[in-house]
Design an enzyme around this catalytic site. Structure first.
Site, PDB file in Angstrom:
ATOM      1  CD  GLU A   1      -1.834  -2.242   1.460  1.00  0.00           C
ATOM      2  OE1 GLU A   1      -0.691  -2.507   1.856  1.00  0.00           O
ATOM      3  OE2 GLU A   1      -2.707  -3.079   1.283  1.00  0.00           O
TER       4      GLU A   1
ATOM      5  CG  HIS B   1     -10.004  -6.987   8.277  1.00  0.00           C
ATOM      6  ND1 HIS B   1      -9.141  -7.563   9.163  1.00  0.00           N
ATOM      7  CD2 HIS B   1      -9.465  -7.189   7.057  1.00  0.00           C
ATOM      8  CE1 HIS B   1      -8.122  -8.099   8.519  1.00  0.00           C
ATOM      9  NE2 HIS B   1      -8.292  -7.884   7.232  1.00  0.00           N
TER      10      HIS B   1
END
Lengths: 408, 394
Positions: A144, A213
């Protein structure tokens, strides 16, 4: 409490009258129309002293469905063929918006994990790689920090990348790139470079996805100067915001929600965008302004049904623009109702609600009859257990109670 | 340091000296002679997974004198910045490049202004190499309006969009993914240009570098990663920071080349080679063996982690300007006096620029809020009263 969980089932239904949100967003530059007529609503007139005149419908015991995520066919009022536009799910709306922009401008490209050949983990980029090729829909390795940085570098030269974080939480790894390079380069270069990048991805609390998450990154990114943040909540505004974000010269972070991808709505066929800095009037009202965004909009609308039956008339605004706040719409609403309730999914500490509370207090303190109430998620990592997860986020019953207290 | 072995392909003529000796103009014209001269680099290249380029570099008097002038200008500029900092006209961070000038000039000689360069915070000379002016440099350092970033960036944020200089970045290593993004954009637009993403030996241990390298190699991007190895990451010597200080090999599957970074001609050769390689076969790593005389920044004396003997030793043996001076003198391209005149000129130029920069005003207070967002297309409305005019989207 028991009433809330009773309605939990596989087919949770949401009744959101599409015509409400549709009309007020018909075109970007239409003047604000206040309309008092609402289809099929039961009216209640509440006078300022707090006495209530109910109409003949009376009060129904409303079963609150806490997991409002998907529409069912019965909530669409007319049969599909007679209404204009086409029906689709939220992720399809995002895909349509993305595809149209990629066709329109060859500089638009998509980068992310599994966006290409796999079609996107939430199918937002399905079929795009086949149509536009590998150079425009790029599968990145799981890195990322660097691919967000690469997107920003490409944007400095004039490309318009759309960077997808498979889950917003993963973008924490790219925080430095987003904060220092994405947000600040336009300023520190004295205006030489613009960064027309769009960073998007699903966030928010899902179905027992666990703490890592289920993060709400909007609270972490909100202080970064130079970026704009928007949160979509319906297929209509998802497509509109996606298109506007891609066309914008500023870096935009588009927050989607994991549980909203399967929402169905009828959207217009023609080309349209939604203004990035505008809030959406979901339900006009007189008694209290409820400010919300993303998934909590549906919890609020669920609670609004109960509230209406109890005789309240809440004004519900989906703020949509998390940075900068649409203080114009919000301000007008506060001036009308004098009471504010903020319902958000961020945590109590340092969330969007906290900033919004501060902004409203600073700007509209004279118009407030009561302190602003902010309902947020608990300041805890989201637990895995279903029952605990329910309690972590704001539920419709809490919203009803809060409004009742506020309007005392 | 032994003089370079000379193999001149054309006979030297006394005519080379003439254009330099006009004493009337303020600026002595650099010789426009482009007769090729071949010079051997002082040290051979070491390569990793590729064939090293030849040690013989083609150059010409014009280029050598340009090198000399440019490097002298950069050196003078950095020393002047040092004094300005001590006089408290420059505040905050100031990272000086003196000692490393050979890389900035050598690289520019091998590429065009269409190729992109991105570097970290030691960017003053790189900015100059890209066509920046002394006024822009000093004004930016002093936070004035005439600065290249209008005074809002500072020492670490020099940018020049029209000559593809992308800065100027404060966070160590963060510019490398940006650089690979630039290379991606070049490939996307089929420009046939390359990107030089510079970083230091300290940043060579950053994870994002390897992430970006992986993606660049995977996607065949024309990215050239240049490690300016001055052997010290602030106060930490390279052997204390990296298990493997052979930075040109750290790319593993990506070819690498180790270059004497204080030899401008070697740098030029390596950059030419790298550009050809990148356009054909994807990323390559260049390691420039260089040295900085100053400390890491103005707040670092530079002598607590290395000895003064080491610093003066390098200055005596490997100084890039001295090397070019010796080359010029040995080829009779200019006389001692002429070179000294060039240095005097350069000094005067720098002083003039500082004076003009001091006259430039500080930015207006209203400028605090400009350039936060790009106006027009992006932002339509702002604030509680929507004072901003709505823009029409296309």
């Amino acid at each position: 409490m028991a009433a809330i969980f009773h309605g939990v089932g596989a087919a949770a239904s949401l009744s959101l009258s599409p015509s409400n949100s549709f009309d007020s967003n018909k075109s970007v530059f239409s003047p604000r129309r206040s309309f008092s007529a609402r289809k099929g609503a039961s009216f209640a007139v509440v006078r300022s002293e707090g006495t209530v005149n109910l109409n003949l419908k009376g009060r129904r015991a409303q079963q609150l469905i806490s997991n409002a995520v998907a529409t069912t066919a019965d909530s669409i009022d007319a049969s599909s063929s007679s209404k204009p536009g086409h029906e689709l799910l939220l992720f399809e709306a995002l895909q349509e918006g993305l595809e149209e922009e990629m066709e329109r401008d060859p500089r638009v490209c998509v980068m992310g994990e599994d966006v290409g050949h796999y079609g996107g983990s939430y199918k937002v980029t399905k079929e795009l790689a086949k149509k536009f090729g590998d150079l425009r829909v790029l599968d990145t390795p799981i890195a990322e920090n660097s691919f967000t940085g690469m997107g920003i570098g490409a944007a400095m030269t004039g490309l318009r990348p759309v960077v997808e974080g498979m889950n917003m939480g993963f973008l924490l790894l790219a925080f430095n790139q987003i904060s220092n390079n994405c947000g600040m380069l336009h300023y520190t270069s004295g205006g030489q470079f613009t960064i027309p990048i769009v960073i998007r991805g699903p966030g928010g609390v899902g179905r027992q996805l666990g703490a890592e998450h289920s993060q709400r990154l909007e609270s972490y990114f909100q202080s970064i100067p130079g970026i704009q943040m928007v949160a979509c909540s319906t297929p209509y505004n998802a497509k509109g915001l996606m298109k506007a974000a891609i066309r914008s010269e500023n870096p935009v972070i588009l927050f989607e929600h994991v549980l909203l991808y399967n929402l169905k709505e009828r959207i217009p066929d023609e080309d349209y965008i939604c203004n990035l800095e505008e809030a959406e009037m979901v339900r006009p009202g007189e008694h209290v302004t409820i400010l919300t965004y993303s998934r909590m909009r549906y919890h609020v609308m669920q609670a609004a049904k109960t509230l209406v039956n109890k005789g309240y008339d809440p004004e519900v605004i989906d703020i949509r623009s998390l940075k900068p706040f649409d203080l114009y719409t919000i301000g007008n609403s506060v001036k009308k109702t004098h009471r504010v309730l903020i319902v958000e999914e961020c945590m109590r500490t340092g969330g969007i609600g906290a900033s919004l509370t501060a902004a409203i207090t600073e700007n509209f303190n004279d118009y407030l009859d009561a302190p602003i109430v902010c309902l947020s998620s608990q300041d805890v990592p989201t637990p895995y257990a279903g029952t605990l997860e329910e309690v972590t986020v704001v539920q419709p019953a809490q919203i009803v109670t809060a409004v009742e207290q506020l309007c005392k | 340091m032994a003089l370079s072995y000379l193999r001149s392909s054309s006979s030297r003529s006394a005519n080379l000296l003439k254009p330099l000796s006009s004493g009337l103009s303020l600026r002595s014209p650099i010789s426009t002679d482009t007769t090729p001269i071949t010079v051997e680099t002082s040290v051979p290249f070491t390569s990793h997974r590729c064939d090293a380029p030849s040690r013989s570099v083609e150059t010409n008097p014009k280029e050598l004198l340009t090198f000399f002038r440019d490097m002298a200008l950069m050196r003078r500029m950095e020393i002047a910045a040092d004094s300005l900092y001590k006089a408290k006209l420059i505040r905050g961070f100031c990272h000086l490049y003196d000692g490393q000038e050979a890389f900035a000039v050598g690289m520019e000689a091998a590429i065009t202004k269409k190729d992109c360069i991105i570097t970290a915070y030691r960017d003053h000379c790189t900015f100059m190499g890209r066509g920046g002016t002394l006024l822009e440099v000093f004004a930016e350092l002093m936070g004035r309006q005439a600065g290249c970033s209008k005074g809002k960036g500072g020492s670490m944020h020099f940018y020049k969009k029209d000559s593809n200089f992308y800065g100027g970045h404060g966070i160590v290593g963060a510019q490398v993914p940006l650089g690979c993004g630039l290379a991606f954009a070049q490939k996307y637009s089929k420009d046939e240009t390359v990107t030089f993403a510079m970083y230091g030996d300290g940043a060579a241990n950053q994870g994002q570098l390897f992430e970006a390298l992986n993606i660049s190699a995977l996607w065949d991007l024309p990215a050239i990663l240049v490690c300016e190895n001055n052997h010290y990451g602030m106060g930490t010597a390279e052997w204390r920071a990296a298990k493997s200080p052979a930075y040109y090999k750290r790319g593993d599957y990506v070819p690498g080349l180790k270059v004497d970074g204080m030899d401008a001609l070697a740098v030029k050769q390596a950059c030419k080679f790298a550009k050809e390689h990148a356009l054909k076969s994807g990323p390559i790593i260049l390691e420039m063996d260089t040295y900085r005389y100053h400390g890491h920044s103005m707040s670092d004396p530079g002598s607590t982690y290395r000895t003064r003997d080491e610093i003066s030793g390098v200055r005596q043996e490997r100084d890039p300007i001295e090397r070019i001076r010796k080359l010029i003198l040995s080829h009779d391209l200019a006389s001692e006096k002429e070179l000294k005149d060039i240095e005097k000129e350069v000094r005067k130029e720098v002083d003039d620029a500082i004076t003009r920069a001091k006259e430039s005003p500080m930015p207006e207070p209203s400028k605090l809020f400009t350039n936060v967002y790009a106006k027009g297309l992006g932002v339509e409305s702002f604030g509680a009263d929507r004072k901003e005019v709505r823009a029409t989207l296309p």
